[in-house]
Scaffold this motif. Structure first.
Motif, PDB file in Angstrom:
ATOM      1  N   ILE A  85       0.843  -1.189   0.000  1.00  0.00           N
ATOM      2  CA  ILE A  85       0.000   0.000   0.000  1.00  0.00           C
ATOM      3  C   ILE A  85       0.880   1.241   0.000  1.00  0.00           C
ATOM      4  CG2 ILE A  85      -1.741   1.285   1.317  1.00  0.00           C
ATOM      5  CD1 ILE A  85      -2.601  -1.444   2.496  1.00  0.00           C
ATOM      6  N   LYS A  86       0.552   2.201  -0.858  1.00  0.00           N
ATOM      7  CA  LYS A  86       1.308   3.449  -0.903  1.00  0.00           C
ATOM      8  C   LYS A  86       0.959   4.277   0.336  1.00  0.00           C
ATOM      9  CE  LYS A  86       2.393   7.408  -3.675  1.00  0.00           C
ATOM     10  NZ  LYS A  86       2.163   8.199  -4.872  1.00  0.00           N
ATOM     11  N   VAL A  87       1.992   4.713   1.050  1.00  0.00           N
ATOM     12  CA  VAL A  87       1.808   5.494   2.272  1.00  0.00           C
ATOM     13  C   VAL A  87       2.009   6.967   1.936  1.00  0.00           C
ATOM     14  CG1 VAL A  87       2.678   5.894   4.611  1.00  0.00           C
ATOM     15  CG2 VAL A  87       2.614   3.570   3.687  1.00  0.00           C
ATOM     16  N   SER A  88       1.146   7.808   2.449  1.00  0.00           N
ATOM     17  CA  SER A  88       1.224   9.239   2.151  1.00  0.00           C
ATOM     18  C   SER A  88       2.457   9.869   2.798  1.00  0.00           C
ATOM     19  CB  SER A  88      -0.033   9.955   2.650  1.00  0.00           C
ATOM     20  OG  SER A  88       0.005  10.096   4.051  1.00  0.00           O
ATOM     21  N   SER A  89       2.885  10.986   2.241  1.00  0.00           N
ATOM     22  CA  SER A  89       4.020  11.732   2.797  1.00  0.00           C
ATOM     23  C   SER A  89       3.741  12.129   4.239  1.00  0.00           C
ATOM     24  CB  SER A  89       4.293  12.979   1.954  1.00  0.00           C
ATOM     25  OG  SER A  89       4.723  12.612   0.669  1.00  0.00           O
ATOM     26  N   LYS A  90       2.512  12.500   4.532  1.00  0.00           N
ATOM     27  CA  LYS A  90       2.160  12.910   5.889  1.00  0.00           C
ATOM     28  C   LYS A  90       2.405  11.797   6.899  1.00  0.00           C
ATOM     29  CE  LYS A  90      -1.227  16.506   4.977  1.00  0.00           C
ATOM     30  NZ  LYS A  90      -2.496  17.069   5.437  1.00  0.00           N
ATOM     31  N   LEU A  91       2.000  10.577   6.562  1.00  0.00           N
ATOM     32  CA  LEU A  91       2.183   9.462   7.490  1.00  0.00           C
ATOM     33  C   LEU A  91       3.648   9.074   7.620  1.00  0.00           C
ATOM     34  CD1 LEU A  91      -0.921   7.198   6.758  1.00  0.00           C
ATOM     35  CD2 LEU A  91      -0.518   8.729   8.687  1.00  0.00           C
ATOM     36  N   LEU A 128       8.378   9.101  11.141  1.00  0.00           N
ATOM     37  CA  LEU A 128       9.774   9.476  11.384  1.00  0.00           C
ATOM     38  C   LEU A 128       9.899  10.311  12.656  1.00  0.00           C
ATOM     39  CD1 LEU A 128      10.863  10.236   7.730  1.00  0.00           C
ATOM     40  CD2 LEU A 128      11.920   8.534   9.243  1.00  0.00           C
ATOM     41  N   TRP A 129       8.976  11.267  12.861  1.00  0.00           N
ATOM     42  CA  TRP A 129       9.012  12.075  14.091  1.00  0.00           C
ATOM     43  C   TRP A 129       8.760  11.201  15.315  1.00  0.00           C
ATOM     44  CZ3 TRP A 129      11.299  16.528  14.420  1.00  0.00           C
ATOM     45  CH2 TRP A 129      11.336  17.398  13.337  1.00  0.00           C
ATOM     46  N   ALA A 130       7.843  10.241  15.211  1.00  0.00           N
ATOM     47  CA  ALA A 130       7.580   9.335  16.338  1.00  0.00           C
ATOM     48  C   ALA A 130       8.819   8.494  16.652  1.00  0.00           C
ATOM     49  CB  ALA A 130       6.386   8.433  16.022  1.00  0.00           C
ATOM     50  N   MET A 190      25.956   6.729  18.860  1.00  0.00           N
ATOM     51  CA  MET A 190      25.087   5.933  17.997  1.00  0.00           C
ATOM     52  C   MET A 190      23.678   6.533  17.949  1.00  0.00           C
ATOM     53  SD  MET A 190      24.721   3.511  15.977  1.00  0.00           S
ATOM     54  CE  MET A 190      25.149   1.824  15.913  1.00  0.00           C
ATOM     55  N   GLY A 191      23.170   6.949  19.107  1.00  0.00           N
ATOM     56  CA  GLY A 191      21.852   7.579  19.165  1.00  0.00           C
ATOM     57  C   GLY A 191      21.800   8.871  18.364  1.00  0.00           C
ATOM     58  N   ALA A 192      22.851   9.689  18.468  1.00  0.00           N
ATOM     59  CA  ALA A 192      22.904  10.943  17.708  1.00  0.00           C
ATOM     60  C   ALA A 192      22.940  10.650  16.211  1.00  0.00           C
ATOM     61  CB  ALA A 192      24.114  11.768  18.129  1.00  0.00           C
ATOM     62  N   LEU A 193      23.710   9.643  15.814  1.00  0.00           N
ATOM     63  CA  LEU A 193      23.770   9.271  14.398  1.00  0.00           C
ATOM     64  C   LEU A 193      22.388   8.854  13.886  1.00  0.00           C
ATOM     65  CD1 LEU A 193      25.407   8.636  11.804  1.00  0.00           C
ATOM     66  CD2 LEU A 193      25.737   6.332  12.734  1.00  0.00           C
ATOM     67  N   ILE A 194      21.694   8.026  14.659  1.00  0.00           N
ATOM     68  CA  ILE A 194      20.350   7.585  14.267  1.00  0.00           C
ATOM     69  C   ILE A 194      19.396   8.778  14.190  1.00  0.00           C
ATOM     70  CG2 ILE A 194      18.338   6.220  14.999  1.00  0.00           C
ATOM     71  CD1 ILE A 194      20.450   4.228  16.219  1.00  0.00           C
ATOM     72  N   GLN A 195      19.475   9.683  15.173  1.00  0.00           N
ATOM     73  CA  GLN A 195      18.612  10.854  15.162  1.00  0.00           C
ATOM     74  C   GLN A 195      18.883  11.749  13.956  1.00  0.00           C
ATOM     75  OE1 GLN A 195      17.848  12.652  19.273  1.00  0.00           O
ATOM     76  NE2 GLN A 195      19.650  11.356  19.613  1.00  0.00           N
ATOM     77  N   VAL A 196      20.153  11.961  13.638  1.00  0.00           N
ATOM     78  CA  VAL A 196      20.492  12.801  12.477  1.00  0.00           C
ATOM     79  C   VAL A 196      20.003  12.138  11.190  1.00  0.00           C
ATOM     80  CG1 VAL A 196      22.420  13.728  11.116  1.00  0.00           C
ATOM     81  CG2 VAL A 196      22.382  14.027  13.598  1.00  0.00           C
ATOM     82  N   ILE A 197      20.145  10.821  11.083  1.00  0.00           N
ATOM     83  CA  ILE A 197      19.628  10.115   9.898  1.00  0.00           C
ATOM     84  C   ILE A 197      18.113  10.295   9.795  1.00  0.00           C
ATOM     85  CG2 ILE A 197      19.222   7.808   8.898  1.00  0.00           C
ATOM     86  CD1 ILE A 197      22.058   7.066   9.957  1.00  0.00           C
ATOM     87  N   LEU A 198      17.406  10.140  10.913  1.00  0.00           N
ATOM     88  CA  LEU A 198      15.953  10.336  10.900  1.00  0.00           C
ATOM     89  C   LEU A 198      15.594  11.760  10.482  1.00  0.00           C
ATOM     90  CD1 LEU A 198      14.955   8.382  14.138  1.00  0.00           C
ATOM     91  CD2 LEU A 198      14.449   7.717  11.779  1.00  0.00           C
ATOM     92  N   LEU A 199      16.336  12.747  10.995  1.00  0.00           N
ATOM     93  CA  LEU A 199      16.065  14.147  10.642  1.00  0.00           C
ATOM     94  C   LEU A 199      16.364  14.410   9.165  1.00  0.00           C
ATOM     95  CD1 LEU A 199      17.386  15.763  13.918  1.00  0.00           C
ATOM     96  CD2 LEU A 199      15.013  15.841  13.091  1.00  0.00           C
TER      97      LEU A 199
END
Length: 143
Positions: free
Chosen positions: A14-20, A25-27, A119-128
């Motif tokens: 299923i195609k997921v909307s940009s909003k979701l 990602l924020w969650a 490691m946490g900062a790296l993951i957070q920057v990737i998510l951002l």
């Protein structure tokens, strides 16, 4: 007219909307932020420092806690705002707020930075960066 044969055991995609995508990602970012803060309490002498009224080089005060709340409230609100805002405002809010959060995340590495923090900062920057990417590539309406 040709019909496409779908294999019997195919999985539906299923195609997921940009909003979701942005809200997810924020969650994810919020979970990492919360767990990193929690794991921080297991580092030697951190609870004693907190009991003495200090976090890193800062005195724990109403102002400090207000700033800390503001820093974590913004990504938390972006979970909702990514779904609720209209597309144009949503796109820019995600790009700007994610870009502002990158230096805040990296600031947490000043002083004593353990491997889990890096490691946490790296993951957070990737998510951002993913938030910025998906917001930047927001699908356009073809007219």
């Amino acid at each position: 007219m040709t019909t496409q044969k779908i294999p019997q055991n195919s999985l539906e995609d299923i195609k997921v909307s940009s909003k979701l995508k942005l809200a997810a990602l924020w969650a994810s970012l919020m979970f990492i932020i919360i767990y990193l803060d929690y794991f921080h309490l297991y580092m030697p002498n951190k609870i004693e420092d907190i009991l003495k009224g200090r976090v890193f080089i800062f005195d724990i005060s109403q102002g400090f806690l207000l700033v800390a709340l503001a820093i974590v409230t913004t990504p938390a609100l972006m979970i909702f705002l990514s779904v609720a805002l209209p597309a144009k405002a949503n796109r820019w809010a995600n790009i700007i707020i994610a870009a502002i959060n990158i230096p805040l995340i990296l600031f947490n590495l000043t002083g004593e930075a353990w491997l889990h923090m890096m490691m946490g900062a790296l993951i957070q920057v990737i998510l951002l960066y993913l938030i910025i990417y998906y917001a930047w590539k927001w699908p356009r309406i073809e007219i």
